[in-house]
Design an enzyme around this catalytic site. Structure first.
Site, PDB file in Angstrom:
ATOM      1  CE  LYS A  86      44.708  38.672  46.324  1.00 24.51           C
ATOM      2  NZ  LYS A  86      43.352  39.178  46.672  1.00 24.51           N
ATOM      3  CB  SER A  87      48.988  36.627  49.529  1.00 19.51           C
ATOM      4  OG  SER A  87      47.626  36.381  49.383  1.00 19.51           O
ATOM      5  CG  ASP A 114      44.244  42.945  43.335  1.00 20.73           C
ATOM      6  OD1 ASP A 114      43.515  43.730  42.699  1.00 20.73           O
ATOM      7  OD2 ASP A 114      43.846  42.242  44.273  1.00 20.73           O
ATOM      8  CG  ASN A 145      37.947  45.739  45.044  1.00 20.01           C
ATOM      9  OD1 ASN A 145      38.037  46.103  46.217  1.00 20.01           O
ATOM     10  ND2 ASN A 145      37.010  44.919  44.628  1.00 20.01           N
ATOM     11  CB  SER A 202      44.481  38.333  58.881  1.00 15.85           C
ATOM     12  OG  SER A 202      44.566  38.112  57.487  1.00 15.85           O
ATOM     13  CG  ASP A 227      40.777  34.338  49.443  1.00 15.65           C
ATOM     14  OD1 ASP A 227      39.805  34.853  50.036  1.00 15.65           O
ATOM     15  OD2 ASP A 227      41.774  34.982  49.076  1.00 15.65           O
ATOM     16  CE  LYS A 286      38.436  37.836  52.821  1.00 12.12           C
ATOM     17  NZ  LYS A 286      39.677  37.140  52.759  1.00 12.12           N
ATOM     18  CD  GLU A 287      38.510  40.374  46.303  1.00 11.51           C
ATOM     19  OE1 GLU A 287      38.014  39.879  47.349  1.00 11.51           O
ATOM     20  OE2 GLU A 287      39.708  40.200  45.965  1.00 11.51           O
ATOM     21  NE  ARG A 289      35.353  36.828  47.463  1.00 11.74           N
ATOM     22  CZ  ARG A 289      36.684  36.756  47.484  1.00 11.74           C
ATOM     23  NH1 ARG A 289      37.311  36.158  48.463  1.00 11.74           N
ATOM     24  NH2 ARG A 289      37.381  37.266  46.492  1.00 11.74           N
ATOM     25  CG  HIS A 317      39.551  37.656  41.798  1.00  5.08           C
ATOM     26  ND1 HIS A 317      40.726  37.118  42.207  1.00  5.08           N
ATOM     27  CD2 HIS A 317      39.033  38.257  42.909  1.00  5.08           C
ATOM     28  CE1 HIS A 317      40.923  37.387  43.494  1.00  5.08           C
ATOM     29  NE2 HIS A 317      39.907  38.072  43.936  1.00  5.08           N
ATOM     30  NE  ARG A 318      40.539  34.518  45.893  1.00  2.00           N
ATOM     31  CZ  ARG A 318      41.617  34.199  45.186  1.00  2.00           C
ATOM     32  NH1 ARG A 318      41.541  33.281  44.241  1.00  2.00           N
ATOM     33  NH2 ARG A 318      42.770  34.784  45.415  1.00  2.00           N
ATOM     34  CE  LYS A 377      40.540  42.547  43.609  1.00  4.35           C
ATOM     35  NZ  LYS A 377      41.352  42.178  44.746  1.00  4.35           N
TER      36      LYS A 377
END
Ligand code: DC
Length: 677
Positions: free
Chosen positions: A25-26, A52, A97, A182, A331, A358-359, A362, A403-404, A436
């Site tokens: 994704k990144s 995403d 998101n 970051s 992550d 985050k999403e 967490r 998602h994670r 995601k």
């Protein structure tokens, strides 16, 4: 898995096999933005296709980039970049998101609007509007960017705007905080080359920079697009004067290292005989989460890795609890928190304050859900400590549109390996949230796991011809996220093979040879025989009549037995036919026997044929159906009858939706994850 309210996982006991990961994704979203800003055409290979990246693609399209999927290979996207010149001056962008879209686009559009003129609104889902962006706004405003917060100050939605000919104050260093996310620094580094004409642009980081490896990805990709950022430690970055994005022509997206972490953990927990092999990412990855391999190894995983692959087996067991500062792998650290369920002692993960923005939050989410399983969890501002359950509990686990959370928590299904007594099933709420970053996550997982068949639920749906069992079974399988076995199609496929090769129903040895070599593949409701799609031919009356005759032979039924059993895999199976509940799956958790009258079934079949433009008489159909019923009931091998423990369902007066609801209600009464709710 998309629209499922939840997905139930039976206890799982092993894993082995190969998975190919979707793109990172990144990397995908950075490459998309760079290709969109660059001059010329970029061919992107193996781009991630997920929520995403979809919002980023939509944004680029709205900004006037031309995007083209190359027909021959859906995995290649051709992007015609803007060359740093705004083509569209006004747009409203919806970014879901996706932090990896919101932050860099906000920065790039802010500097472009300030110098070339324009007005852009950037919004997302409600959670996106709770994820901070104030540090980025604070870095950009002193340059002369106009940024309006349209909701809560410090959070999206934002409007960025400006007049053509504006100048930005890029002479002094641009200061940005690095200790919340970051992505703010990444956003500046991706955007500021656009305004580097007047001189070098310097970015200074305030506070300790977190998640440094993600900034490394940014620098590596900028270099691929021709921009050599000079870095002094992690606090000062210089973009040389006159930097221009130059397309590398083609670029390849590596598999997602964070997504790899679930399968690395799977290998460490459940690869008892053969390894779990992961393809698409390896030791040479530019993604920081690849360092997760070392953490997994410290917990006991046996890891081998090459340039583009990773193999993992169980090493030490139980796993070893660890204490680790996870600042660099925020992550993948979530996966460690779940591996902790299988470790001896308390695993303490620190340096994870970023989890809170985050999403979802967490830390709170993970603590709550691991707690439901029976684990003992302690947490604070920037740490979580997990001690495995003394007594595992069957649990419905919330996923918080994250998602994670969904992917991590699925690993709790291996509780039998931790000695859970009794082994417990687990429920993943809203499993579709994995879209995601990894839309096929659960299918990929189920493709390589092993379960005890006695623990994998089966719903058997038996009944006579044209009773609607195929439609009912397919709908049930879809609603539950389970596999589907249309056993009639197995007999029909054999019948079709026999018809094609001129084998008569009396020639039992030839039929058995055909059965042994039957190369059948199902995908949803589509069927292939030896590579050829045969759905339409299977449904022909002639094929059905032949099927009914070959299915009467006991030896043929035996020959096709193992093939039918092979569908009995996690997370569950809906099987329809004549003898699913009586012979093939006598242990089925729920058996349904359909009993619509022959007259009603003839009417339905008539309607179905008319809709296909085939003209028949109801009386002929009724006679056919009655003859087929008589043959299926009177044959000595597995005659059509209801299993003693089957629930009878007369669907003569019920629509398909009502029948599905009724059976799901019966299933809920037996499902340990529903009982008592
Ligand atoms: O359900 P169907 O019409 O597709 O089935 C085709 C034939 O296969 C039917 O005449 C009976 C036979 N059959 C069977 O004997 N046992 C099953 N489990 C399924 C089908």
């Amino acid at each position: 898995m998309f629209a499922l309210p939840h997905l139930d996982l039976p206890p799982l006991r092993g894993a082995a096999g190969t998975v190919r990961l979707p793109g990172s994704k990144s990397i995908s979203n950075r490459v998309l933005l760079l290709a969109g800003l660059a001059e010329g055409t970029t061919e992107i290979h193996d781009l991630l296709d997920s929520d995403d990246t979809r919002v980023m693609l939509q944004a680029l399209r709205a900004l006037g980039c031309s995007l083209e999927r190359l027909e021959a290979d859906g995995a290649v996207l051709r992007v015609q970049g803007l060359g740093g010149r705004l083509r569209v001056r006004e747009a409203e962008l919806f970014l879901g998101n996706a932090g990896t879209a919101m932050r860099p686009l906000a920065a790039a559009l802010a500097v472009l609007a300030a110098t070339q003129g324009g007005c852009f609104e950037l919004r997302g889902v409600p959670r996106m509007h709770e994820r901070p962006i104030g540090d980025l706004v604070d870095a950009l405003r002193p340059l002369g960017c106009r940024i309006d917060e349209l909701g809560t100050p410090g959070y999206p939605p934002l409007r960025v705007s400006g007049q053509a000919g504006g100048r930005l104050a890029t002479r002094q260093p641009i200061r940005v905080r690095g200790d919340v996310s970051s992505q703010f620094l990444t956003a500046l580094l991706l955007a500021l080359p656009l305004v580097s004409d007047a001189g070098d642009v310097v970015v200074e980081v305030e506070g300790e920079l977190i998640s440094k490896p993600y900034v490394e990805i940014t620098l590596a990709l900028l270099a691929r697009f021709g921009i050599q950022v000079q870095r002094a430690g992690w606090s000062r970055f210089t973009i040389p004067q006159g930097s221009r994005y130059r397309t590398p022509g083609r670029i390849h997206v590596e598999g997602d290292a964070s997504s790899a972490s679930y399968f690395v953990a799977l290998g460490a927990i459940a690869a008892l005989d053969a390894p779990v092999r992961i393809e698409g990412v390896g030791r040479d990855s530019i993604q920081g989460d690849i360092a997760f391999l070392d953490a997994a190894a410290a917990m006991g995983a046996q890891v081998h890795a090459g340039p583009n692959w990773i193999e993992v087996r169980r090493g030490r067991w139980p796993l070893q609890a660890i204490e680790l500062d996870c600042n660099a792998i925020p992550d993948a650290a979530m996966t460690l928190a779940v591996m902790a369920l299988y470790a001896q002692g308390t695993t303490r993960l620190s340096g994870i304050a970023s989890w809170r923005v985050k999403e979802t939050d967490r830390i709170t989410a993970m603590a709550a859900e691991l707690g439901r399983l029976g684990a003992q969890v302690d947490s604070g501002d920037d740490f979580i400590a997990v001690t495995p359950p003394a007594q595992w509990r069957a649990a419905a686990l919330a996923t918080y549109d994250d998602h994670r959370m969904a992917m991590c928590l699925s690993l709790a299904a291996f509780n039998p390996l931790a000695g859970a007594k009794p082994p417990v099933p687990i429920r993943i709420e809203d499993p579709g949230c994995v879209a995601k970053t990894f839309p096929d996550y659960f299918e990929t997982l189920f493709g390589i796991v092993q379960a005890d068949p006695a623990e994998v639920p089966v719903i058997a749906v038996d009944g006579p011809s044209a009773s609607g069992k195929g439609t009912l079974a397919a709908a049930l399988a879809q609603r539950l996220g389970w596999h589907l076995l249309d056993s009639g199609a197995v007999y029909r496929a054999l019948a079709l093979a026999a018809l094609r090769q001129g084998v008569v129903p009396e020639d039992e040895p030839a039929l058995l040879r055909l059965a042994a070599a039957l190369d059948l593949r199902f995908e949803g409701e589509r069927v292939w025989l030896g590579g050829e799609e045969i759905g339409d031919e299977l449904r022909r009356e002639e094929t059905g009549a032949m099927a009914s005759r070959v299915a009467a032979l006991p030896a043929v039924r035996r020959a096709l037995h193992a093939l039918q059993l092979s569908f009995h895999r996690a997370p569950g199976l809906v099987a329809d036919g004549r003898d699913m509940g009586t012979v093939v799956f006598p242990g089925a958790a729920l058996k349904v026997f359909l009993t619509a009258s022959a007259a009603e079934r003839a009417k339905r079949r008539h309607k179905q044929l008319i809709s296909k433009g085939i003209d028949t008489k109801i009386t002929t159909l009724l006679a056919d159906i009655e003859a087929r019923d008589a043959r299926d009931r009177s044959r000595s091998a597995a005659p059509l009858r209801a299993a003693e423990d089957a629930l009878q369902l007369d669907n003569s007066q019920l629509g398909i939706d009502e029948s599905v609801e009724l059976v799901l209600q019966w299933w809920r009464q037996r499902n340990p994850l529903d009982r008592g709710r």
